[in-house]
Design an enzyme around this catalytic site. Structure first.
Site, PDB file in Angstrom:
ATOM      1  CB  ALA A   1     -11.976 -50.138 101.356  1.00 32.80           C
ATOM      2  N   GLY A   2      -9.873 -51.463  98.662  1.00 31.74           N
ATOM      3  CA  GLY A   2      -8.865 -51.048  97.691  1.00 31.74           C
ATOM      4  C   GLY A   2      -9.494 -50.652  96.375  1.00 31.74           C
TER       5      GLY A   2
ATOM      6  CG  ASP B   1      -9.793 -51.977 104.193  1.00 29.08           C
ATOM      7  OD1 ASP B   1      -9.661 -52.331 103.002  1.00 29.08           O
ATOM      8  OD2 ASP B   1      -8.822 -51.794 104.961  1.00 29.08           O
TER       9      ASP B   1
ATOM     10  CG  ASN C   1      -6.993 -62.183  90.063  1.00 32.95           C
ATOM     11  OD1 ASN C   1      -7.693 -63.114  89.678  1.00 32.95           O
ATOM     12  ND2 ASN C   1      -7.042 -60.983  89.518  1.00 32.95           N
ATOM     13  N   PRO C   2      -5.106 -65.118  92.631  1.00 33.97           N
ATOM     14  CG  PRO C   2      -3.920 -67.131  92.534  1.00 33.97           C
ATOM     15  CD  PRO C   2      -3.950 -65.818  93.240  1.00 33.97           C
TER      16      PRO C   2
ATOM     17  NE  ARG D   1     -10.456 -57.712  80.226  1.00 33.84           N
ATOM     18  CZ  ARG D   1      -9.669 -58.051  81.244  1.00 33.84           C
ATOM     19  NH1 ARG D   1      -9.178 -59.297  81.319  1.00 33.84           N
ATOM     20  NH2 ARG D   1      -9.390 -57.175  82.185  1.00 33.84           N
TER      21      ARG D   1
ATOM     22  CG  HIS E   1      -9.297 -64.485  85.625  1.00 38.17           C
ATOM     23  ND1 HIS E   1      -9.578 -63.822  84.455  1.00 38.17           N
ATOM     24  CD2 HIS E   1      -8.941 -63.529  86.526  1.00 38.17           C
ATOM     25  CE1 HIS E   1      -9.413 -62.517  84.641  1.00 38.17           C
ATOM     26  NE2 HIS E   1      -9.017 -62.325  85.901  1.00 38.17           N
TER      27      HIS E   1
END
Length: 316
Positions: free
Chosen positions: A13-14, A37, A123-124, A154, A178
């Site tokens: 839940a960040g 979370d 990530n990663p 993008r 990525h």
């Protein structure tokens, strides 16, 4: 899958997890969202804030939880949990911190939701997706990462602006890691059915200059955003929504997601990186082999080598 009974779980839940939950509710992509979370109060705060928007939107349910059992019967589970990048860190710098978190998370998801499709966003993403695949007992088509979907979006948007065409008419992929070794497959880039190499370029620039400029812009975009606001979350949240939609609606859209490379790519069968795949209710329905020239093949091999070294550096 029937979108009328659809359920999407989110681990973490960040910033990213909360923005994914918010985007799913804003866009009405499913019926139920479970925001998980370990700290229940954090999940509650985020979920309740989002819940207050539901009376003004499409009717949905968002459930905060710190119990893995609440994720049972999810169509899709989005994994965003992990240590966040700090300024100056690459995505691979946070690998060791996040690898064990990923292993323990996947084991719990195998226990409570063995048939759910798992989408890795942490990530990663490429190496963590490889760890998830190695850890999980579910079919491999049910696990993939967000890969270079955001990088490709993008590039298409910025290149479309430069060429003065709609982004929908820009057909080009960013593949590989990525991260810093990602690259653009310029040899198969089309603008509205016309090879980019044959498309009229705006005055004052050459094709080579545009390719170099926009490959660099795409590679640095995430870092540039994080330097200014501390993190990136809006872009990836919409990427997740599009992937969720493709799964729930069985749309069979093509996205460059994190998967184990097809043998025709010539980089080994274990390495996981961003490559174009058909996404459907099966998760990964089919991986596609994108044509490359010799230079692009070398770049792919370099990206694969970097990701292999990162994976092998862990205590697996």
């Amino acid at each position: 899958m029937n979108s009328k009974i659809s359920k999407v779980g989110i681990i973490g839940a960040g910033n990213v997890g909360a923005d994914v939950a918010n985007a799913l509710v804003l866009l009405g992509k499913c019926v139920t969202v479970v925001l998980f979370d370990r700290t229940l109060s954090k999940a509650e705060g985020q979920a309740w804030d989002i819940e207050d928007t539901i009376p003004l939107l499409k009717d949905m349910e968002i459930i905060p939880s710190n119990q893995y059992e609440d994720l049972a019967d999810s169509d899709i589970i989005v994994v965003t949990v992990g240590v966040q990048q700090k300024e100056g860190q690459s995505r691979l710098d946070i690998l060791s911190d996040n690898a064990e978190i990923m292993r323990s998370t996947i084991k719990e998801l195998d226990r409570v939701a063995p048939n759910s499709i798992i989408l890795i966003v942490s990530n990663p993403v490429d190496v963590l997706t490889r760890i998830a695949i190695a850890t999980s007992t579910r079919a491999e088509n049910l696990i993939f990462g967000s890969g270079t979907v955001l990088d490709t979006a993008r590039l298409r948007y910025q290149l479309g602006k430069r060429l003065n065409v709609s982004k929908q008419d820009v057909h080009v992929y960013v593949i590989g890691e990525h991260g810093d070794s990602e690259f653009v497959v310029w040899s198969s880039a089309f603008i509205g059915g016309i090879l980019l190499a044959e498309f009229p370029i705006p005055q004052g620039a050459t094709l080579e200059q545009i390719q170099q400029e926009y490959a660099e812009l795409t590679r640095k975009r995430g870092y540039n955003i994080s330097e200014r606001k501390g993190n990136t979350s809006y872009g990836i949240s919409i990427v997740v929504c599009q992937l969720v939609d493709a799964i729930l609606r069985d749309e069979k859209q093509i996205f460059p997601v994190s998967v184990r490379a097809d043998s025709n790519y010539g980089v080994g069968s274990e390495v996981v990186l961003g490559l174009p795949c058909i996404i459907s209710s099966q998760g990964i329905e089919r991986q596609l082999v994108l044509p490359r020239n010799p230079h692009e093949q070398r770049l792919l091999e370099e990206s694969a080598t970097k990701l292999n070294e990162a994976y092998n550096s862990l205590d697996n």
